[in-house]
Scaffold this active site. Structure first.
Site, mmCIF file in Angstrom:
data_model
loop_
_atom_site.group_PDB
_atom_site.id
_atom_site.type_symbol
_atom_site.label_atom_id
_atom_site.label_comp_id
_atom_site.label_asym_id
_atom_site.label_seq_id
_atom_site.Cartn_x
_atom_site.Cartn_y
_atom_site.Cartn_z
ATOM 1 N N HIS A 175 -2.547 -1.114 -3.585
ATOM 2 C CA HIS A 175 -3.688 -0.214 -3.422
ATOM 3 C C HIS A 175 -3.465 0.999 -4.302
ATOM 4 O O HIS A 175 -2.365 1.512 -4.397
ATOM 5 C CB HIS A 175 -3.786 0.261 -1.969
ATOM 6 C CG HIS A 175 -4.167 -0.826 -1.026
ATOM 7 N ND1 HIS A 175 -3.983 -0.739 0.315
ATOM 8 C CD2 HIS A 175 -4.720 -2.044 -1.252
ATOM 9 C CE1 HIS A 175 -4.410 -1.851 0.894
ATOM 10 N NE2 HIS A 175 -4.857 -2.658 -0.045
ATOM 11 N N ASP A 213 -4.820 -3.936 5.856
ATOM 12 C CA ASP A 213 -4.988 -4.959 4.824
ATOM 13 C C ASP A 213 -3.752 -5.870 4.830
ATOM 14 O O ASP A 213 -2.652 -5.432 5.146
ATOM 15 C CB ASP A 213 -5.166 -4.280 3.459
ATOM 16 C CG ASP A 213 -5.704 -5.240 2.408
ATOM 17 O OD1 ASP A 213 -6.167 -6.330 2.782
ATOM 18 O OD2 ASP A 213 -5.654 -4.887 1.219
ATOM 19 N N SER A 223 0.860 -1.173 0.000
ATOM 20 C CA SER A 223 0.000 0.000 0.000
ATOM 21 C C SER A 223 0.904 1.233 0.000
ATOM 22 O O SER A 223 1.958 1.211 -0.643
ATOM 23 C CB SER A 223 -0.929 -0.056 1.214
ATOM 24 O OG SER A 223 -1.935 0.915 1.119
#
Lengths: 269, 191
Positions: free
Chosen positions: B40, B134, B13
């Site tokens: 992401h 996540d 991310s």
């Protein structure tokens, strides 16, 4: 939950309720089942089976929840702008235009398409048949109500498609909702259709079915692509999700790619 | 065709792109094990793939998979924007446009879990820098199924929240610097 338990659920839904999910993509189907279990706080596999057999209302709810109903207006602006520039000019040559939007969910993409037709001056002679397996989603779609909090995002996507007007001219805001204008809603007929078992019901110049095939395995994808081929007029267009391919279907050679990046195809003859 | 049962999954991310690029710049051109990368990113932006391709080497086989496309050796796959990316038991990709998980779509958890179920001990999953949670659950699934779980050390991460959360929940995960991660990948390749 094991894969065998998922298979048992699939068998049970077919036997008891007539819905056949056996050709859905296993990995995402399993995720859906786990999601419904979590949302409804079901303790274990046996409770789920018991409820599916004995509680008709729950079973109906389960089927609605298991199908994915996530959608938005003008998702993938590049798809919609390609539709405007490469498909609508050809559709304009027909005296009346018939379009099938398969797997329309709550209708956001159907109304996006209706806006494009309106801006091309074609809406008045177009009829959009929008179908979905999920009757609750269809009821919502018919009302044409969108959450006002999403309007800003939809407006940006609309602008990215090259929209000609003020997006706010297509809805009326009321409290927390925005209601799609009546003339757009009246161009659409919503009805239930299950791509797993139902057949062709008309002939269309354009079929849109975006991000529905991803939930099906290759066997079912093949069936549905044949159904679309047989439901298209000669030289009719087919728009899929931008990551959906026809490469694995037996009829791939019966389509030409109009735009392979946004997955717009055309029936060859 | 050269066969390999192994596969690598990388999730990242905020702050992970430089590490991903470092991996892609140093990886052997003969790296045969498929790599699946989940990053992401902003939705409705054009493909990140183009950007990655333009700043890495031209000899890499980089691809955003289409739905139901088989996983081929020697390829580096990037999860397409705005879809979850899963792998089915028949080792084909499956895309999923359902609700975001942990506010993310693609979700690292979703990809790691589905690959762990299919590949078990043949999977090496690597979680990089990020500012949310996540990947934490995904790393747990990878370990449960006997796979190798590697997390970028928080001190080397531009955003340490995501790797730190994964390490806290999963003491069995290996904590590595980017250089160690590259070294691990090199020794994984059979050539």
């Amino acid at each position: 939950m094991t894969n065998e338990e998922v298979d048992e659920i699939i068998l049970l839904l077919h036997r008891e309720h007539g819905y056949d999910f056996s050709n859905y993509s296993p990995a995402s189907f399993k995720r859906r089942v786990l999601r419904v279990i979590a949302l409804n706080r079901i303790a274990n596999f046996y409770d789920l089976k018991f409820a599916l057999v004995n509680d008709k209302k729950f079973a109906g709810h389960f089927v609605q929840e298991i199908t994915v109903n996530v959608t938005e207006m003008f998702r993938d602006p590049q798809f919609f702008s390609a539709l405007s520039s490469r498909v609508l000019p050809t559709l304009a040559s027909y005296p009346s235009i018939k379009i099938w939007h398969a797997g329309c969910s709550t209708g956001e993409e159907v109304y996006s398409l209706a806006i494009l037709l309106h801006e091309a001056g074609l809406l008045k002679r177009s009829r959009i048949y929008a179908t979905d397996i999920n009757t609750a989603a269809l009821e919502k779609a018919k009302k044409g109500i969108i959450d006002v909090r999403l309007v800003k995002e939809y407006t940006q996507s609309y602008i990215k498609t090259g929209g000609k007007n003020d997006f706010s001219s297509y809805y009326t805001a009321r409290y927390d909702n925005a209601i799609i204008k009546k003339e757009l809603r009246e161009s659409v007929v919503f009805s239930q259709h299950n791509l797993v078992v139902d057949g062709a019901f008309n002939e269309f110049q354009l079929i849109c079915c975006r991000n529905v095939l991803i939930y099906f395995n290759r066997v079912l994808q093949n069936r549905v692509l044949n159904l679309f081929y047989n439901s298209l007029a000669p030289l009719g267009f087919m728009g899929l999700g931008i990551k959906e391919a026809i490469l694995f279907a037996d009829i791939k050679n019966k389509f030409d790619a109009v735009d392979n990046t946004v997955k717009i195809f055309r029936r060859k003859d | 065709m050269i066969e390999t049962k192994k596969i690598v999954a990388i999730g990242g991310s905020a702050g992970s792109l430089p590490v991903v690029l470092q991996i892609l710049q140093t990886i052997s051109p003969n790296f045969i094990i498929p790599i699946v990368i989940v990053l992401h990113r902003l939705k409705n932006t054009p493909s990140e793939l183009d950007k990655i391709v333009s700043i890495t080497r031209s000899d890499l086989k980089l691809k955003e998979p289409d739905d139901k496309e088989p996983v081929y050796p020697g390829y580096i796959y990037i999860a397409p924007a705005n879809y979850h990316l899963l792998v089915e038991a028949d080792k084909c990709f499956s895309l999923d446009y359902s609700e975001p998980v942990q506010y993310s779509r693609p979700s690292i958890d979703v990809t790691f879990e589905s690959m762990a179920a299919v590949y078990g001990a043949d999977l090496s999953a690597i979680l990089l820098s990020g500012a949310n949670n996540d990947g934490m659950e995904g790393i747990t699934r990878v370990i449960e199924k006997g796979g190798k779980a590697i997390v970028q050390s928080p001190v080397t991460s531009e955003y340490p929240v995501m790797p730190a959360a994964a390490i806290r929940k999963n003491p069995a995960a290996f904590v590595c610097t980017p250089v160690e991660i590259i070294g691990y990948l090199e020794q994984l390749n059979p050539f």
